[in-house]
Enzyme design. Sequence first.
Site, PDB file in Angstrom:
ATOM      1  CG  ASN A 492      -1.973   1.092   1.136  1.00 43.09           C
ATOM      2  OD1 ASN A 492      -1.743   2.123   0.517  1.00 43.09           O
ATOM      3  ND2 ASN A 492      -3.107   0.877   1.774  1.00 43.09           N
ATOM      4  CG  ASP A 493       2.940   2.522  -3.697  1.00 45.58           C
ATOM      5  OD1 ASP A 493       3.897   1.970  -3.141  1.00 45.58           O
ATOM      6  OD2 ASP A 493       2.712   2.452  -4.920  1.00 45.58           O
ATOM      7  CB  THR A 494      -1.616   5.683  -0.182  1.00 47.71           C
ATOM      8  OG1 THR A 494      -2.459   4.678   0.377  1.00 47.71           O
ATOM      9  CG2 THR A 494      -1.678   5.639  -1.695  1.00 47.71           C
TER      10      THR A 494
END
Length: 819
Positions: A492-494
């Site tokens: 989850n890059d965010t």
Amino acid sequence: MQFGHFDKGTREYLITNPHTPVKWINYIGTRQFGGFVDHTGGALICKDDPAYNRITKYIQQMPASDFKGETLYLRLHTSDGYRLFSPFFVPTLDPLDRFECHVGLGYTRIISEFLGLRTDVIIFVPLDDHRELRNIHITNISDKPLSVDAIPLVEYTHPDALMQFTNADWLPQTMQSRAVDDGILKILVQYPFMNRDTKINYFTSNLPASSFDTDRKKFLGEDQSGTFKSPLSLFQPELNNSEALRGDNIAALLHPMGALQPGETHRLILQLGQDSSIQAARPGIEKYRQPQAVDAALEEMRAFWDGYLASLQVDTPDENMNAMLNVYNPHQCYITKTWSRYLSYYQLGMGSRSIGFRDSSQDLMAVLASAPQEGKDFIRTLLSFQKRDGSSMHQFNPLTMEGNVGHSIEMEDRPHYYSDDHLWGILAVTAYIKETGDLAFLDEIVPFYEKDKGGNPIEAGSVLEHLKGGLDFTRHDLGGHGLPLLGFADWNDTVNLPTGAESLLTANLYGKALLEMIALLEHLGDKSVMNRMFIENQSLQIQGAAHEYLAAYDQMKSRFESFAWDGEWYLRYFDAQGNPLGSAKNTHGQIYLNGQSWPVISGFASPERGRQAMDAVYKRLNTKYGIKLTVPGFNGYDPKYGGVTTYPPGAKENGGIFLHPNPWAMIAEAILGNGQRAYEYYAQINPLAKNDMIEVYECEPYVYAQNILGDEHPQFGLGRNSWLSGTASWCYQAATQWILGIRPEFAGLRIDPCIPSVWNGFSVVRRFRDRWWHITVHNPHRVCKGLAKMTIDGKEVPGNLIPADLPGDEHQVVAWLGQ
Ligand code: GLC
């Protein structure tokens, strides 16, 4: 509401209405030369790299009515003067009598009818070639002669795609075009001045052109009141023969076709390519001016896709699943393998995203049955972006082969690595070996990323050492609970938490990677030749290594079980102070999908907790359009959590239906034996099911999108970021390997379906280790899972593993589910 339909016979999707809510695209060619074509004939074409060697100017953000990259005008000579229209609808926006855009495998075909003319255009890049072809048939379908001219148009960009929009001084001074007479034909040549002697774009056709333009200003009309909808020069008899010395460069050729008699067809073949010089380009240009060469190239394309798709064909009781698994899903998987997250209608290809280590490792897992060599070559490239400490560069540019650390560079006080990247590489390598049995690959030497001053790699290691390095990195990169540190982010890059946070997803991915390595080492234990290799390499003693990894697995599992259970589901992160995220105690982000599916996939979850966690997913996160990533969404920017809070609730990673992790839920349900739910999760996101609700969904119904707005958002159900998403690879893997359960393992092909109990069975034809397996599964007792009996070529065999080395090219396998 529908905008088209699926055509089983041609394996195309047929768009019949040009007014789709957003452009729907298709891909042509490869990264070596190609790009995408939208359903109104616009095209973004590049060679080798969309950021640094882009050819056509395609601006995704401009309105749909705008001309983008390429188009075609037809001009009728009437008693009232010229009547101009585009058979592609854009940019003239005439109400065509018929419009069809056939989204095919490796080509797009647009057929339209208007004012008595039928135009049939096939757009493609021949296999292994460096040119876009537009194969055009123009037919008079009226009952009187029609005098017509055809004017194709290309608009060029500077090769540096971003510079095109950030520099309006130096850049336009460099853009030049000229016309070359080629007998009675014309070649328009274009280049930025510095490339004049080394790299030129060319545009040409197979028919004489009476005039041309390469200067956009001249083509549209000197007084600048011309538009692409109505270029002034097309209302005078001839174009201006402008050779652009600077400025905005185009290529337009005016082909007078004379009077077409009723029923008469003219064939116009366009070529857009790039070469080192016009001399170098000439043989290819000559070749493809011949209609037979174009026909043969189309035939080769068809044969390529026949072969590609044949590797796995299914017949299940669900027609939508069949269509998806036999055609559209493998097509998308090949495209994601080719383009990673680089170039689409949503990924602009300007360089900020490119080939992602994490993304491509996952993408290529779905092409291994059909294109094992391509998969292997790509793995080799990816591993060369792994560092000596075992972690990986986050992404790289395929032209410069420079790696970078992605968005993590933007925050100085945060780690500049992602805790999951290198672990996906382990899954990719083991998937490749399971598919092919190519154990020798483990011994191949691949450099690590670090370079000396001369740009040469400082160190190299075997593929096996790369895998080991990846595991070692995570093993030592631990936080307060002894769980893996998050780095800048995990999958989850965010969610970007201050340094010191721990990721439970990375813990599970590490667990899964360890399981893969343990299984590999156990398999190697049977192979004396590999045994020798190990000792020579002094890298690992097989037995010892397998034990070591098993101990590491048990240790991480016990930490996970001690710390990660929240009461009804698993947590997702600990922040640097040890506070949980993904807990019922949190106000936002109380439960995360990946937090539940991955403990089942890694085997860290006990069957009871796994079941409970996946039931919580069903209860809290499932919607009719797919499973949300988390709830409730954050409602306001909070630098403590980072990117996730930049979205309104219900969008993307912040409570949206992020599709990529949906298939992991299918896999988890299949592991737990709930075939009904695994299938429900599959069917509810099958893009084909969106075909009747495009007014809500908006995107292409023939590929998976990355995200759909969740039910916290007023536009619940709206899809975006279609094509380049890990959803393609994982839905393909989940459906074929876990629901249908035809799963490559090191020693053979496992037959372990987990299907809805109402199914009476299914069949699959699969190529595996150079043999063809015709597999039929019967479900007489209407169960989900568990084989009662299996026969190979009529003989009953114990267990459910097809041995990989069975002699003979073709085999019949019949399996019966039940007790
Ligand atoms: C995007 C990225 C992928 C990431 C995902 C979740 O799809 O390409 O790498 O894992 O978002 O943040």
